[in-house]
Design an enzyme around this catalytic site. Structure first.
Site, short mmCIF file in Angstrom:
data_model
loop_
_atom_site.label_atom_id
_atom_site.label_comp_id
_atom_site.label_asym_id
_atom_site.label_seq_id
_atom_site.Cartn_x
_atom_site.Cartn_y
_atom_site.Cartn_z
N LYS A 185 -12.30 -1.23 7.83
CA LYS A 185 -11.62 -2.25 8.65
C LYS A 185 -11.96 -2.04 10.12
CE LYS A 185 -8.04 -2.01 5.20
NZ LYS A 185 -8.35 -3.20 4.38
N TRP A 235 0.83 -1.21 0.00
CA TRP A 235 0.00 0.00 0.00
C TRP A 235 0.86 1.25 0.00
CZ3 TRP A 235 -4.49 -0.65 -1.88
CH2 TRP A 235 -5.16 -1.86 -1.71
N ASP A 240 -1.20 6.88 6.39
CA ASP A 240 -2.27 5.98 5.98
C ASP A 240 -2.50 5.02 7.14
OD1 ASP A 240 -3.92 4.04 5.01
OD2 ASP A 240 -2.70 3.54 3.24
#
Ligand code: PMP
Length: 361
Positions: free
Chosen positions: A197, A103, A173
């Site tokens: 999440k 990511w 992030d």
């Protein structure tokens, strides 16, 4: 009550049962409103209360300082890969990236499209098994910001300390560990996370941004990608994902009723501790991440052979577990155990692993 299985999905992920039950109760009509949250104007007093309460709870839980804005946006964490550089990096400036997983690489790829970037450190050699040491970080003097990924969903590693930059604001992030434990927001310039999440359903992206950084957003930016404009309009520049924000609000209330972030940290450490203890018990299991970099959210491990890994996925599915197949780039298995994942599910998985190891080890 329908049967619910042990859902180890990396995201969208399991939501707290009381949140789903409340949403079910209120689906046809919010109390005293006579309409569902999906059917009312985003500019109504009712929705103003919903989004206002979500923001207030977010601020209370995260002890978010006054000089930070909380935004509820769309486009997922992936759109933030583009928005952060578009808003925060002026022409000619360099954006620094710490590469700790797939990511982070995706975030860097987007930042490269519109300007200069530099890699502060990368742990790609060796398969992203670790987080870099402070001494490895090579910051660019005068960088516009430093981007990091606080939890690496695929590799299963997590930063234990916030890195000290040499002055540039830290952009984080936090998609896969936001609000899993207390967080010192003041150490960051910007924190972003897709909600799906730890915070709610997909379709809502939370952005927490220090107010002084809003001055960097120029009018040349597309309106929908302009942090300053979105903040000035309190996330209501256009129609926001109203149902997603409502569910996120319910999750935040659930977090508050369940010990807040301190309470989450205790339970999350207990859940992860139980799984890692099993992984360390015999050499049959091969945990992917270095021991001091292990994620409390995504537990990644391999087995002695790929055939055994396939069998583990098959047998665990038959036994009522879902989502344990690892991401293709790491292989093996991954158990995602975010805030809402029940402790009983971890106990059940540990028992299943014991039996699997006894039979096949
Ligand atoms: N960052 C991290 C750390 C992630 O785990 C994910 C999704 N799994 C993303 C970004 C991308 O999020 P989205 O799908 O919301 O764009």
């Amino acid at each position: 009550m329908p049967h619910r299985i042990h859902n180890f999905s990396a995201g969208p992920a399991v939501l707290p049962l009381p949140v789903l039950e409340r949403a079910q109760q209120e689906l046809l009509a919010l109390p005293n409103i006579g309409m569902s949250v999906m059917e009312i104007s985003h500019r109504s007093k009712t929705f103003e209360d919903v989004i206002g309460r979500a923001e207030a709870d977010m601020r209370a839980l995260g002890k978010i300082p006054e000089d930070y804005k909380v935004l509820f946006l769309q486009g997922g964490a992936s759109l933030q890969f583009s928005m952060a550089p578009m808003n925060l990096r002026s022409p000619g400036a360099v954006a620094d990236y710490i590469i700790t997983g797939d990511w982070s690489k995706k975030a860097l790829k987007e930042a490269k499209k519109a300007g200069a970037t530099s890699i502060v450190a990368s742990t790609e050699d060796g398969g992203f098994k670790r987080i870099p040491e402070p001494a490895e970080l090579r910051f660019t003097p005068g960088a516009a910001y430093v981007h990091m990924t606080s939890n690496n969903t695929i590799a299963g590693t997590e930063w234990k300390d916030v890195p000290e930059t040499t002055g540039a604001p830290l952009v984080c992030d936090a998609s896969s560990n936001i609000f899993s434990r207390p967080i010192d927001v003041s150490k960051f310039g910007l924190i972003y996370a897709g909600a799906q999440k730890n915070l709610g359903p997909s379709g809502v992206t939370v952005v927490i941004i220090r107010e002084d950084l809003l001055a960097r957003s120029t009018d040349a930016l597309p309106s929908m990608l302009n942090y300053r404009l979105l903040a000035e309009n309190k996330s209501l520049y256009n129609t926001p994902p109203t149902f997603g924000i409502y569910i996120l609000g319910l999750v935040l209330q659930w977090l508050r009723e369940n010990g807040g972030l301190e309470g989450m940290a205790v339970v999350n450490d207990r859940k992860a501790g139980a799984l890692y203890a099993e992984l360390d018990r015999t050499p049959f299991w091969r945990p992917h991440a270095d021991a001091d970099c292990r994620s409390a959210m995504n537990v990644t491990f391999r087995l002695p052979t790929e055939d055994l890994e396939k069998l583990f996925v098959k047998d665990s599915t038959a036994a009522g577990f879902d989502g344990l197949k690892g991401h293709r780039s790491v292989g093996g298995l991954r158990a995602s155990i975010y805030n809402a994942f029940p402790e009983a599910g971890v106990t059940a998985l540990v028992q299943f692993m014991r039996e699997f190891e006894r039979t096949h080890g």
